[in-house]
Scaffold this motif. Sequence first.
Motif, PDB file in Angstrom:
ATOM      1  N   MET A  44       0.830  -1.198   0.000  1.00 52.17           N
ATOM      2  CA  MET A  44       0.000   0.000   0.000  1.00 52.17           C
ATOM      3  C   MET A  44       0.866   1.251   0.000  1.00 52.17           C
ATOM      4  N   GLY A  64       0.820   3.496  -2.473  1.00 54.23           N
ATOM      5  CA  GLY A  64       0.237   4.603  -3.219  1.00 54.23           C
ATOM      6  C   GLY A  64       0.264   4.429  -4.719  1.00 54.23           C
ATOM      7  N   LEU A 100      -1.619   3.206  -7.629  1.00 57.34           N
ATOM      8  CA  LEU A 100      -3.050   2.904  -7.724  1.00 57.34           C
ATOM      9  C   LEU A 100      -3.358   1.798  -8.726  1.00 57.34           C
ATOM     10  N   ARG A 101      -2.884   1.998  -9.965  1.00 62.16           N
ATOM     11  CA  ARG A 101      -3.318   1.062 -11.020  1.00 62.16           C
ATOM     12  C   ARG A 101      -2.584   1.382 -12.313  1.00 62.16           C
ATOM     13  N   LYS A 133      -0.548   5.013 -12.389  1.00 61.89           N
ATOM     14  CA  LYS A 133      -0.976   6.219 -11.677  1.00 61.89           C
ATOM     15  C   LYS A 133      -0.709   6.037 -10.189  1.00 61.89           C
ATOM     16  N   LEU A 169      -0.946   7.950  -6.126  1.00 66.44           N
ATOM     17  CA  LEU A 169      -1.960   8.697  -5.377  1.00 66.44           C
ATOM     18  C   LEU A 169      -1.834  10.212  -5.504  1.00 66.44           C
ATOM     19  N   SER A 207      -3.150  -3.600  -5.760  1.00 61.70           N
ATOM     20  CA  SER A 207      -4.496  -3.282  -5.268  1.00 61.70           C
ATOM     21  C   SER A 207      -5.134  -4.576  -4.795  1.00 61.70           C
ATOM     22  N   THR A 208      -6.444  -4.696  -4.904  1.00 60.54           N
ATOM     23  CA  THR A 208      -7.103  -5.965  -4.589  1.00 60.54           C
ATOM     24  C   THR A 208      -7.479  -6.735  -5.860  1.00 60.54           C
ATOM     25  N   LYS A 209      -7.011  -6.251  -7.018  1.00 56.29           N
ATOM     26  CA  LYS A 209      -7.176  -7.023  -8.243  1.00 56.29           C
ATOM     27  C   LYS A 209      -6.278  -8.256  -8.183  1.00 56.29           C
ATOM     28  N   ASP A 240      -2.189  -6.634 -11.451  1.00 53.20           N
ATOM     29  CA  ASP A 240      -2.055  -5.359 -12.140  1.00 53.20           C
ATOM     30  C   ASP A 240      -0.956  -5.442 -13.192  1.00 53.20           C
ATOM     31  N   TYR A 261      -6.338 -10.050  -1.156  1.00 56.87           N
ATOM     32  CA  TYR A 261      -6.039  -9.284   0.059  1.00 56.87           C
ATOM     33  C   TYR A 261      -4.695  -9.761   0.584  1.00 56.87           C
ATOM     34  N   PRO A 262      -3.962  -8.892   1.227  1.00 61.60           N
ATOM     35  CA  PRO A 262      -2.585  -9.260   1.599  1.00 61.60           C
ATOM     36  C   PRO A 262      -2.482 -10.335   2.684  1.00 61.60           C
ATOM     37  N   ASP A 263      -3.613 -10.807   3.201  1.00 59.00           N
ATOM     38  CA  ASP A 263      -3.511 -11.934   4.138  1.00 59.00           C
ATOM     39  C   ASP A 263      -3.587 -13.276   3.404  1.00 59.00           C
ATOM     40  N   MET A 264      -3.576 -13.205   2.109  1.00 57.03           N
ATOM     41  CA  MET A 264      -3.618 -14.399   1.267  1.00 57.03           C
ATOM     42  C   MET A 264      -2.192 -14.762   0.893  1.00 57.03           C
TER      43      MET A 264
END
Lengths: 306, 306, 306, 306
Positions: B1, B3, B5-6, B70, B72, B194-196, B199, B273-276
């Motif tokens: 995380m 910053g 984005l995508r 991109k 933040l 991200s949660t995709k 990316d 999610y980062p707990d995966m």
Amino acid sequence: MTGVLRPGYCQLRVLDLNESIRFYTDVMGLIETGRDASGRVYFKTADERDHHSVIIREADQAGMDFYAFKVLDKRTLDKLEVDLNEYGVATERMPADGLLETGERVRFVAPTKHVFELYWEMTEVGDGQGYINPGVRVDGPGGICPIRLDHWQIHGADLDGSRDLFINVLGFHLVERITGEDGATDMAVWLTCSTKAHDIAFVRDERDNTLHHASYLLESWEKVLHAADVMSAKGVSLDIGPLRHGITRGCTIYAFDPSGNRFETFSGGYAFYPDMKPYTWTHEEIGAAIFYHTRELNERFLTVVT
Amino acid sequence: MTGVLRPGYCQLRVLDLNESIRFYTDVMGLIETGRDASGRVYFKTADERDHHSVIIREADQAGMDFYAFKVLDKRTLDKLEVDLNEYGVATERMPADGLLETGERVRFVAPTKHVFELYWEMTEVGDGQGYINPGVRVDGPGGICPIRLDHWQIHGADLDGSRDLFINVLGFHLVERITGEDGATDMAVWLTCSTKAHDIAFVRDERDNTLHHASYLLESWEKVLHAADVMSAKGVSLDIGPLRHGITRGCTIYAFDPSGNRFETFSGGYAFYPDMKPYTWTHEEIGAAIFYHTRELNERFLTVVT
Amino acid sequence: MTGVLRPGYCQLRVLDLNESIRFYTDVMGLIETGRDASGRVYFKTADERDHHSVIIREADQAGMDFYAFKVLDKRTLDKLEVDLNEYGVATERMPADGLLETGERVRFVAPTKHVFELYWEMTEVGDGQGYINPGVRVDGPGGICPIRLDHWQIHGADLDGSRDLFINVLGFHLVERITGEDGATDMAVWLTCSTKAHDIAFVRDERDNTLHHASYLLESWEKVLHAADVMSAKGVSLDIGPLRHGITRGCTIYAFDPSGNRFETFSGGYAFYPDMKPYTWTHEEIGAAIFYHTRELNERFLTVVT
Amino acid sequence: MTGVLRPGYCQLRVLDLNESIRFYTDVMGLIETGRDASGRVYFKTADERDHHSVIIREADQAGMDFYAFKVLDKRTLDKLEVDLNEYGVATERMPADGLLETGERVRFVAPTKHVFELYWEMTEVGDGQGYINPGVRVDGPGGICPIRLDHWQIHGADLDGSRDLFINVLGFHLVERITGEDGATDMAVWLTCSTKAHDIAFVRDERDNTLHHASYLLESWEKVLHAADVMSAKGVSLDIGPLRHGITRGCTIYAFDPSGNRFETFSGGYAFYPDMKPYTWTHEEIGAAIFYHTRELNERFLTVVT
């Protein structure tokens, strides 16, 4: 509109009966409805009302023994037998106790050497919803779980003969065709006895009395994806798909049962009405006709039959 | 995380500019948003709010010039530049007037020799719905009409270097990997910021700085079918699909633009999610990893890059 | 991006435990993962990896006891506790043995009087696919079978207080809002801690600490139809739907569990990124905001909470 | 199987012709195919081949002037006219120049006072794909864009009379019925002349010669959602839906055209074959029969007709 309703059942040869029972229940999601004294096993889909649509028997070689169409009533059965005989096709009356829960059948061999049966009586075992305040089935038996046995594609040399017999005697309509390099010869024809885009397809092929595939109808394109997922998860040998056909516009997957019999699980396709002209696919566009997206044929799809 | 984005935009080389403009508007259904003095043409999807996500320029050879993420805000951009430099990666500040409607960019070359850019400012031209009582778009511009540019798969020799750079400096997470015959070496990695489910993806390949595909997101499996239908109807060269990936579980089609650049139009995929933990596909299961249904690779998919 | 990952679990009060166990397994299609000494029953969806997302306990009154968000790690948990305290919110450390398979939790009461918990540790029981060469689940446990617990909509008087707490301390973003007749007051807000269109929604309502609905994510609009069919077939009291929301663009059904707790089963919705401005729905367009198709509210939807 | 093929066209009264032309093109996505000397405007769907399926004319009062079924050929038309006369129904031959591109019609009034027509000739203007190597249409004209005019639901007092006429003379089959409190009287019947779950429905209602809705077929449940989105975006007055019917299992939306004529846009429904018994819905289950998910009727749906 001669009273031939739809493909009713077929009898498939499988190499290992127990493996095939597992396949047609766990993977295909059919429901076993009976076994007869000769060891044959009978199945229906969850949504079908009649006692069976698929019969399997163990044999040394895969393939289909016979293909049966349900007709409206006894009068229709009798009349079609007369019509067949008058057309020069020999028929055989199969007695009512030959198959579980099935009435008398009229058997004949088409010019492509496939064995067909006509029948009008089968015990209705129902779809579990009844006819009073029925619900919508929400939990299937698992697996692919098709709505119904839908049609067959079968191969033989005298396509013209079988096509003409189905059109002239059984009242089928020509819906689509692929023509050969000469622009005139039918290399494949799709015929219907209803408003489906096809109830049977014949392909010109020197290998008489062969099966290209038996086809099962699914509810939606999302269910086609589910079928493909089931096939992968359960180790089914997939031939090709998901994809759309140019012919019929159906969306489909082809795969093989454990004996190497090809089957199709598809959804969609337009409605046919007899005021429509047949679609013709020319030789150069056979790729798009069969596999609309890639517009290229696949050797295995063309050559493997049982 | 950190910053990032995508994926924000990319600049693609095409062999014939006008043919490509027609392709990206009529077939892909992108909206042209501008042309610059050097002749480049800018596009966005109907649903994207920023000025552009795809830039094309005419060149003698197909392929991708650069890939931009991109971030933040300005603070993030500045910090990531420092972080890159501290990690030993040289960066170049590209001035704000270098691309239409785009602010300052930080450019760097990854170990796989691909050129990346980071930026935080781009003119928001909107998706036509505004931010007050927005509606749902019901009439697209036609064609495939994806939701957004989603990710890229790119090839190069030093996969480990690019993977580590994206994870250690840019804060990406490793989501899936294919390991080699030794069970340890990463042959391909899927990374997300991200949660995709991804990316960006890197594949180990001696051909540095090559593009396997740029990917566009669709709304549903039914839209994947529509995309395939569009491709067939408009003469697009399809590579493979529709099908599901084992990796990411996305459902997809691959095809080529008129210059031979592969693109993907897909839907679905799980949320990361980062707990995966990362998923690992072993060498023997690479077929299922890539083409989940057939579980068999296709030579063209593995070998063609631009 | 403060490290709050997603809604993790919630504890729901039900009037009849056995009836509710049947409901959450047979109808909702959740998997029971445990029962604790106090009689509570724990559930997860088939696709969730953590031990539980829904806990039910028998009580005289329906409603939700508490709402828990999973955070990234212990450092995040500790920091957020400090941040909450510094913001003036009292916290309570709940010991690790308070809930099955769950680590230490930080509990606090939001201005709308709802009880929240933060936690970072929960036993991963897996989704049955593992992390090596995973497959795609094809046979669910039956029932609605959602992908995950997705978000909650909850009501209370001090919406502004809860909104600000979630934004300023927990790092949520404001994604959508409905403003009141004055054009300024927030009557409802949708907040996210990820790229989902919402992880929680607060509605201004004098009835503090009330639940409007707990929401479960489905894979597709076709699965929304299936959920509605399941509800009808299994006698669930449906509130409204299938329909689309203007807010988030999600497609949904609302219904009630046997205790009268409303739940939502939905699919879709756009992806949020922090470079997006919040959408505002004005007072006159509240109908379209909530029920996009009819553009008219339904009294029961507005008034029933537990 | 008497040779009645399907609903062919209908003539609708609208209050403002220009507003209605805009509605049937921009919103419904029909294609205007002609205007005649009396000011009537003719439309077809993109997929229909015949010249028109919907005719509108400006009038002081909304409602339907007449309903026409296409029959197989001239012989069928002539025979049905004789059959009608023998059954005691007066017929009128309408000359071939009465409607654009339409041959001779046989007109009669059913016991529910609706005006019906039978015809067999209409100019085929095609669906734009032709009969040689057809493609799949990928870019519709916009709007809802149904596949075809599918059926009508119409109200009148002598339901029994119209039902018997359609079954005994025109060869329709009874597919579903709702019985009254006495368990015997038909309050509503769904009839088919094909394998569709319904080609027409009659509802017992003192208001003779009234229209409940004209129905248009869509390809999928996803297209039903799209239709609902179009309705909202373009300001259509929605009655109810999306939802599933218990009757026919179709998935649907009802809405009103600018003149207040109700229409339906639906997909799905099972296939009917004449070896199926009629489904009966009892008085207590009328809610589930009509609106399968909520199992509750809506007053407006029951009372508004034109």
